[in-house]
Scaffold this active site. Structure first.
Site, short mmCIF file in Angstrom:
data_model
loop_
_atom_site.label_atom_id
_atom_site.label_comp_id
_atom_site.label_asym_id
_atom_site.label_seq_id
_atom_site.Cartn_x
_atom_site.Cartn_y
_atom_site.Cartn_z
N TYR A 126 -2.69 -42.95 -49.28
CA TYR A 126 -3.40 -41.68 -49.26
C TYR A 126 -3.78 -41.20 -50.67
O TYR A 126 -4.35 -40.12 -50.82
CB TYR A 126 -2.56 -40.61 -48.57
CG TYR A 126 -2.46 -40.82 -47.08
CD1 TYR A 126 -2.05 -42.04 -46.56
CD2 TYR A 126 -2.78 -39.81 -46.18
CE1 TYR A 126 -1.96 -42.25 -45.21
CE2 TYR A 126 -2.69 -40.01 -44.82
CZ TYR A 126 -2.28 -41.24 -44.34
OH TYR A 126 -2.19 -41.44 -42.98
N LYS A 173 8.42 -51.06 -44.88
CA LYS A 173 7.98 -52.41 -44.49
C LYS A 173 8.20 -53.32 -45.71
O LYS A 173 7.31 -54.04 -46.17
CB LYS A 173 6.50 -52.36 -44.06
CG LYS A 173 5.97 -53.62 -43.43
CD LYS A 173 6.40 -53.82 -42.00
CE LYS A 173 5.94 -55.17 -41.47
NZ LYS A 173 6.44 -55.48 -40.14
N ASP A 206 7.99 -51.07 -37.85
CA ASP A 206 7.63 -51.50 -36.49
C ASP A 206 8.83 -51.39 -35.55
O ASP A 206 8.71 -50.89 -34.42
CB ASP A 206 7.02 -52.91 -36.48
CG ASP A 206 7.66 -53.87 -37.46
OD1 ASP A 206 8.44 -53.42 -38.31
OD2 ASP A 206 7.39 -55.09 -37.37
N ASP A 230 2.75 -40.20 -41.39
CA ASP A 230 1.64 -39.64 -40.65
C ASP A 230 1.66 -40.16 -39.20
O ASP A 230 1.57 -39.40 -38.23
CB ASP A 230 0.33 -40.06 -41.35
CG ASP A 230 -0.87 -39.26 -40.89
OD1 ASP A 230 -0.70 -38.38 -40.03
OD2 ASP A 230 -1.99 -39.52 -41.39
#
Ligand code: NAI
Length: 335
Positions: A126, A173, A206, A230
């Site tokens: 972002y 991740k 995930d 988000d």
């Protein structure tokens, strides 16, 4: 005479004016003395000022240090950058706090969710650093810094400590993005060593998505970089009744902007049926932030009653009440 607060109010786009008006009425009915400085931003001011975020908005927030904000529409893939992202970066509102909680009376598959998403709010994908490579490719740069990771980690652990929560889970991740998410994870892990009384774990994003759907009751405080925050915030909203229910705060060193997780909902704007609960709850977070705890408790209790009785729920929650009817019912319970 009770203390008077100067607070910036940004009604915003779409359903923004309807839901922020509801929050203003509820705060007033709870007896908190606020002098609202109303400033317009978003779609409606672009033509006049050439920007959706004119300087007077920034000046007002800078002066008052605190704002309640309605959602602002961001054109997809073209035009202006997000006002929301710009505000968070401008005032370094580095922590986005989103409590996800089940309420009795709101239908959901779960009855015992009570977690807080703490989303890093200023960097990651972002940061807005992207460019085209001819016509055949485009590149967006994901920035993670040690400084921002450390700040958000401390924020998450302090929040856990202050709210008597037991566990902080870092979501990442780092198995794939070894440098960027690796830095985030290692930094949060380092910070966790200063908070021995709080359990720490990390989960890959995930797997986290699955676990949140299967056993959301196992989670307490979740801390993560911007993009995952988000996405998981909206997913979290889905666990507890939808976007009409989840509040939020963007918090910096000495400035804070409170707003719901949901957007401007153009599909229902102007119909008087938007659920104002998320914005009212955001204003309750704001009251706690400024130390008006008694009023915050009162509003929380009134909301709990209205939801439990269930006769004035808005359409998104399976009821048929309008924005005004729900708000009036909360105010009635306050009195
Ligand atoms: P959205 O959150 O506005 O709407 C998604 C769905 O949820 C719609 O069907 C909408 O009717 C429903 N919904 C949302 N809030 C509701 C409420 N309070 N009561 C009842 N139903 C509600 O998301 P969408 O459509 O992706 O975004 C619309 C615009 O809002 C976009 O321009 C987006 O960029 C902007 N946006 C702004 C945010 C902000 O200002 N903080 C946050 C998220 C999106």
């Amino acid at each position: 005479m009770s203390k008077e607060y100067n607070i910036t109010l940004i009604p915003g786009d779409g359903i923004g004016p309807e839901v922020t008006e509801a929050a203003v009425h509820v705060i007033e009915a709870a007896g908190v003395n606020v002098n609202w400085e109303v400033v317009e931003a978003g779609e409606k001011v672009i033509e006049k000022y050439g920007t959706p975020l004119p300087d007077y908005v920034l000046n007002s927030i800078e002066k008052n240090k605190i704002a309640l904000k309605g959602p602002i529409t961001t054109p997809v893939g073209k035009g202006f950058r997000s006002v929301n992202v710009a505000l968070r970066q401008k005032f370094n509102l580095y922590a986005n706090v989103r409590p996800i909680k089940t309420y009795k009376g709101i239908k959901s598959r779960y009855d015992n969710v009570d977690l807080v998403i703490v989303r890093e709010n200023t960097e990651d994908l972002y940061a807005g650093i992207e460019h085209k490579i001819g016509d055949y490719a485009a590149e967006s740069i994901k920035i993670i810094t040690k400084d921002a990771s450390e700040k958000i980690a401390k924020f998450a652990f302090d929040l856990a400590k202050n709210e008597g929560r037991k566990k902080v889970t870092a979501v990442h991740k780092a198995n794939i993005m070894k440098f960027s998410d690796g830095l985030f994870l290692n930094t949060v892990r380092e910070v966790s060593k200063n908070y021995e009384e709080i359990e720490f774990e990390d989960v890959i994003v995930d797997a986290m998505s699955m676990k949140l759907v299967q056993t959301p009751e196992n989670y307490d405080v979740l801390v993560m970089p911007n993009l995952y925050g988000d996405i998981l915030s909206d997913m979290g909203a889905g666990l507890v009744g939808g976007l009409g229910v989840v509040p939020g705060g963007n918090i910096g060193k000495d400035i804070a902007v409170f707003e719901s997780v949901h957007g401007s909902a153009p599909d229902i704007a102007g119909k008087g049926i938007a659920n104002p609960l998320a914005t009212i709850l955001s204003s309750v977070m704001m009251l706690r932030y400024i130390g008006e705890n008694e009023a915050a408790e009162k509003i929380d209790a009134a909301i709990a009653k209205v939801l439990e009785e269930g006769s004035k729920l808005t359409v998104d929650l399976g009821g048929s009440a309008s924005t005004k009817e729900f708000t009036e019912e909360v105010i009635k319970k306050l009195k």
